[in-house]
Write a protein that holds these residues in place. Structure first.
Motif, PDB file in Angstrom:
ATOM      1  N   ASP A  40      11.052   5.866 -15.967  1.00 57.18           N
ATOM      2  CA  ASP A  40      10.748   4.995 -14.833  1.00 57.18           C
ATOM      3  C   ASP A  40      10.255   3.627 -15.285  1.00 57.18           C
ATOM      4  OD1 ASP A  40      11.524   7.063 -13.272  1.00 57.18           O
ATOM      5  OD2 ASP A  40       9.564   7.505 -12.425  1.00 57.18           O
ATOM      6  N   LEU A  41       9.537   3.601 -16.398  1.00 53.87           N
ATOM      7  CA  LEU A  41       9.108   2.309 -16.941  1.00 53.87           C
ATOM      8  C   LEU A  41      10.318   1.477 -17.346  1.00 53.87           C
ATOM      9  CD1 LEU A  41       6.706   0.516 -17.703  1.00 53.87           C
ATOM     10  CD2 LEU A  41       6.711   1.590 -19.956  1.00 53.87           C
ATOM     11  N   ALA A  42      11.367   2.134 -17.832  1.00 57.39           N
ATOM     12  CA  ALA A  42      12.600   1.412 -18.166  1.00 57.39           C
ATOM     13  C   ALA A  42      13.212   0.781 -16.910  1.00 57.39           C
ATOM     14  CB  ALA A  42      13.594   2.362 -18.827  1.00 57.39           C
ATOM     15  N   VAL A  43      13.106   1.486 -15.772  1.00 60.11           N
ATOM     16  CA  VAL A  43      13.600   0.916 -14.515  1.00 60.11           C
ATOM     17  C   VAL A  43      12.775  -0.310 -14.133  1.00 60.11           C
ATOM     18  CG1 VAL A  43      14.030   1.354 -12.071  1.00 60.11           C
ATOM     19  CG2 VAL A  43      14.435   3.158 -13.744  1.00 60.11           C
ATOM     20  N   TYR A  44      11.440  -0.205 -14.285  1.00 63.83           N
ATOM     21  CA  TYR A  44      10.592  -1.373 -14.010  1.00 63.83           C
ATOM     22  C   TYR A  44      11.016  -2.555 -14.879  1.00 63.83           C
ATOM     23  CZ  TYR A  44       7.301   2.181 -12.181  1.00 63.83           C
ATOM     24  OH  TYR A  44       6.694   3.211 -11.515  1.00 63.83           O
ATOM     25  N   ARG A  45      11.243  -2.268 -16.151  1.00 61.97           N
ATOM     26  CA  ARG A  45      11.618  -3.319 -17.096  1.00 61.97           C
ATOM     27  C   ARG A  45      12.959  -3.936 -16.718  1.00 61.97           C
ATOM     28  NH1 ARG A  45      13.939  -4.023 -22.223  1.00 61.97           N
ATOM     29  NH2 ARG A  45      12.708  -5.330 -23.625  1.00 61.97           N
ATOM     30  N   LEU A  49      14.017  -7.798 -15.772  1.00 59.39           N
ATOM     31  CA  LEU A  49      15.150  -8.499 -16.387  1.00 59.39           C
ATOM     32  C   LEU A  49      16.117  -9.003 -15.331  1.00 59.39           C
ATOM     33  CD1 LEU A  49      15.875  -6.113 -19.403  1.00 59.39           C
ATOM     34  CD2 LEU A  49      15.104  -8.502 -19.557  1.00 59.39           C
ATOM     35  N   ALA A  50      16.386  -8.177 -14.305  1.00 60.67           N
ATOM     36  CA  ALA A  50      17.312  -8.574 -13.250  1.00 60.67           C
ATOM     37  C   ALA A  50      16.783  -9.760 -12.462  1.00 60.67           C
ATOM     38  CB  ALA A  50      17.582  -7.394 -12.317  1.00 60.67           C
ATOM     39  N   ASP A  53      17.434 -12.935 -14.384  1.00 58.13           N
ATOM     40  CA  ASP A  53      18.843 -13.263 -14.607  1.00 58.13           C
ATOM     41  C   ASP A  53      19.508 -13.648 -13.287  1.00 58.13           C
ATOM     42  OD1 ASP A  53      21.484 -13.474 -15.272  1.00 58.13           O
ATOM     43  OD2 ASP A  53      21.669 -11.465 -16.141  1.00 58.13           O
ATOM     44  N   PRO A  54      19.917 -14.927 -13.109  1.00 59.25           N
ATOM     45  CA  PRO A  54      20.539 -15.352 -11.842  1.00 59.25           C
ATOM     46  C   PRO A  54      21.822 -14.588 -11.519  1.00 59.25           C
ATOM     47  CG  PRO A  54      19.940 -17.251 -13.193  1.00 59.25           C
ATOM     48  CD  PRO A  54      19.789 -16.036 -14.061  1.00 59.25           C
ATOM     49  N   GLU A  55      22.482 -14.043 -12.536  1.00 58.40           N
ATOM     50  CA  GLU A  55      23.740 -13.340 -12.313  1.00 58.40           C
ATOM     51  C   GLU A  55      23.541 -11.852 -12.010  1.00 58.40           C
ATOM     52  OE1 GLU A  55      26.573 -15.020 -12.211  1.00 58.40           O
ATOM     53  OE2 GLU A  55      25.368 -16.828 -12.588  1.00 58.40           O
ATOM     54  N   ALA A  56      22.336 -11.347 -12.209  1.00 59.96           N
ATOM     55  CA  ALA A  56      22.085  -9.914 -12.034  1.00 59.96           C
ATOM     56  C   ALA A  56      21.745  -9.599 -10.573  1.00 59.96           C
ATOM     57  CB  ALA A  56      20.952  -9.459 -12.941  1.00 59.96           C
ATOM     58  N   ASP A  57      21.968  -8.351 -10.196  1.00 58.28           N
ATOM     59  CA  ASP A  57      21.667  -7.884  -8.844  1.00 58.28           C
ATOM     60  C   ASP A  57      20.507  -6.889  -8.927  1.00 58.28           C
ATOM     61  OD1 ASP A  57      21.537  -6.930  -6.292  1.00 58.28           O
ATOM     62  OD2 ASP A  57      23.564  -6.092  -6.237  1.00 58.28           O
ATOM     63  N   LEU A  58      19.335  -7.331  -8.470  1.00 52.71           N
ATOM     64  CA  LEU A  58      18.139  -6.496  -8.559  1.00 52.71           C
ATOM     65  C   LEU A  58      18.328  -5.160  -7.851  1.00 52.71           C
ATOM     66  CD1 LEU A  58      15.119  -6.127  -9.302  1.00 52.71           C
ATOM     67  CD2 LEU A  58      14.554  -7.339  -7.176  1.00 52.71           C
ATOM     68  N   ALA A  80       8.966  -6.406  -8.848  1.00 59.08           N
ATOM     69  CA  ALA A  80       9.817  -6.852  -9.956  1.00 59.08           C
ATOM     70  C   ALA A  80       9.207  -8.057 -10.651  1.00 59.08           C
ATOM     71  CB  ALA A  80      11.217  -7.185  -9.437  1.00 59.08           C
ATOM     72  N   LEU A  81       8.589  -8.938  -9.877  1.00 61.57           N
ATOM     73  CA  LEU A  81       7.941 -10.115 -10.455  1.00 61.57           C
ATOM     74  C   LEU A  81       6.782  -9.700 -11.362  1.00 61.57           C
ATOM     75  CD1 LEU A  81       8.076 -13.240 -10.280  1.00 61.57           C
ATOM     76  CD2 LEU A  81       6.344 -13.094  -8.478  1.00 61.57           C
ATOM     77  N   LEU A  82       6.010  -8.721 -10.931  1.00 60.29           N
ATOM     78  CA  LEU A  82       4.899  -8.235 -11.760  1.00 60.29           C
ATOM     79  C   LEU A  82       5.387  -7.543 -13.018  1.00 60.29           C
ATOM     80  CD1 LEU A  82       2.369  -6.756  -9.157  1.00 60.29           C
ATOM     81  CD2 LEU A  82       2.344  -9.000 -10.239  1.00 60.29           C
ATOM     82  N   PHE A  83       6.601  -6.980 -12.964  1.00 61.23           N
ATOM     83  CA  PHE A  83       7.128  -6.247 -14.106  1.00 61.23           C
ATOM     84  C   PHE A  83       7.809  -7.160 -15.131  1.00 61.23           C
ATOM     85  CE2 PHE A  83       7.758  -2.524 -10.961  1.00 61.23           C
ATOM     86  CZ  PHE A  83       6.459  -2.090 -11.184  1.00 61.23           C
TER      87      PHE A  83
END
Length: 403
Positions: A40-45, A49-50, A53-58, A80-83
């Motif tokens: 789950d921490l990987a999902v937070y990370r 990252l998303a 990244d302007p091209e990524a879809d959160l 997501a901002l906190l992560f």
């Protein structure tokens, strides 16, 4: 007159150091010895990252490579901002930091809770570090550690805010508002100030929550808009409601019937009604008792409450024991302790392990009902105790504070 109770300090510097080191070591060993820790921490990370990244879809169906973590991001953009700081260090480093933070915060809660338990139950002899280790190694704490979840961080933030000496309700409001900005369910804790008539607390919490969402919108307007207009209405992103690890009332009902919506709404009304009546009757109690009773609300009424969300169990059981200890009926007190023990046993091993051991079908559904049914029965027993408690329990409020 108010009294402050804290857990007695160990008698020597070595004992004090051990009281902190043992829980931290237990937490780190749990993570190190569990393969695949940090999912789950990987999902937070990946969420952080998303967002960068302007091209990524959160809110894509999955984040990161398939299977690594291969899960969707289910939280508001503020989370997501906190992560985003997690993206600055490798996953093992952030998992190690979160593990230590989780152990430290759990021990702070346990120290304060131990003092309250000694005041409410004079025979209580369990030291704070033992309570911490048990809380971390019971399945809610263990899965929080191994998944890299932030459940203890959120719980401890609210608990320690309300346990503070100065302005506890103001800090509680801010803590609820900010934690709800990360995961929405803490908003249900506002039933506590509502039933106590603390409307300023509700307004302050609402303002803090709206501020988190405004920050998220300023950082990422389109994802924030999409979260509130579409993502939030898609429960499949969180997981299957009928999955055995969902210990909410709706999860329990979904494993027995395909038409659980109406019974679930009735269950929601029952949970809120029971807790609301208890809060009104016990409003002179230690405020942490009231918080413990209220903690059952988000856990039970949420459509999905995974077992690792139940890190509130020490606070909830403290509240139950504190109220039922004053019941006139000895059989009622024994029943409360017995049901509490059975519920704790279920939390220690979790329903999914029992179902895997004994098979699916009715065993799956029955084992998955132990935790929510146990909590519902405990709320009922606590209300019965409140109705029959000794007149001495009507004394003026007793306030507690953590050092």
């Amino acid at each position: 007159m108010s009294h402050r109770h804290t857990a007695p300090a160990p008698s020597s510097p070595a004992a004090r150091a051990a009281a902190w080191a043992i829980p931290v070591a237990a937490a780190l060993l749990t993570v190190l010895l569990t393969p695949g820790s940090g999912l789950d921490l990987a999902v937070y990370r990946e969420g952080g990252l998303a967002l960068l990244d302007p091209e990524a879809d959160l809110y894509a169906p999955i984040l990161g490579p398939v299977g690594d973590p291969g899960l969707p991001f289910t939280y508001p953009t503020f989370a997501a901002l906190l992560f985003t700081p997690l993206t600055l260090v490798p996953l093992p480093v952030s998992l190690g930091v979160l593990t230590v933070l989780t152990a430290v915060l759990m021990h702070l809660v346990s120290r304060d809770l131990t003092g309250r338990l000694r005041a409410a139950l004079p025979r209580w002899r369990v030291p704070a570090w033992v309570l911490t280790v048990v809380a971390l190694l019971a399945m809610p704490g263990r899965e929080t550690l191994t998944y890299g979840q932030i459940n203890v961080v959120l719980m401890a933030s609210v608990y320690l805010a309300l346990a503070s000496r100065r302005h506890p309700w103001a800090w509680f409001a801010v803590a609820v508002g900010v934690t709800a900005g990360i995961k929405l369910t803490p908003l249900a804790l506002l039933l506590l100030p509502l039933m106590l008539g603390r409307f300023r607390t509700i307004l302050l919490a609402g303002g803090a929550f709206l501020a988190t969402q405004a920050i998220g919108f300023l950082a990422a307007p389109e994802p924030t808009w999409r979260f509130w207009t579409s993502v939030l209405r898609d429960p499949s992103r969180v997981g299957g409601i009928d999955y055995i690890d969902n210990a909410s009332v709706r999860g329990m009902l979904a494993r027995f019937t395909e038409h659980e919506t109406l019974p679930w709404l009735l269950g929601v009304a029952v949970v809120i009604g029971l807790v609301a009546v208890l809060l009104r009757r016990e409003r002179g109690q230690d405020r942490i008792v009231l918080l413990g009773l209220t903690s059952a609300v988000p856990l039970l009424i949420s459509p999905i409450s995974w077992v690792h969300h139940f890190v509130w169990w020490p606070v909830f059981l403290y509240a139950v024991l504190a109220v039922t200890a004053g019941a006139r009926n000895r059989a009622l007190r024994i029943a409360a302790v017995t049901v509490a023990g059975l519920t704790l046993a279920a939390l220690a091993y979790t329903s999914k392990h029992l179902a895997n051991a004994f098979g699916d079908g009715w065993v799956n559904a029955a084992t998955g009902a132990v935790i929510p049914l146990g909590m519902l029965v405990l709320l009922g027993l606590t209300l019965a105790a409140s109705l029959t408690r000794r007149s001495a329990d009507h004394a003026e409020p007793v306030e507690h504070s953590a050092r």
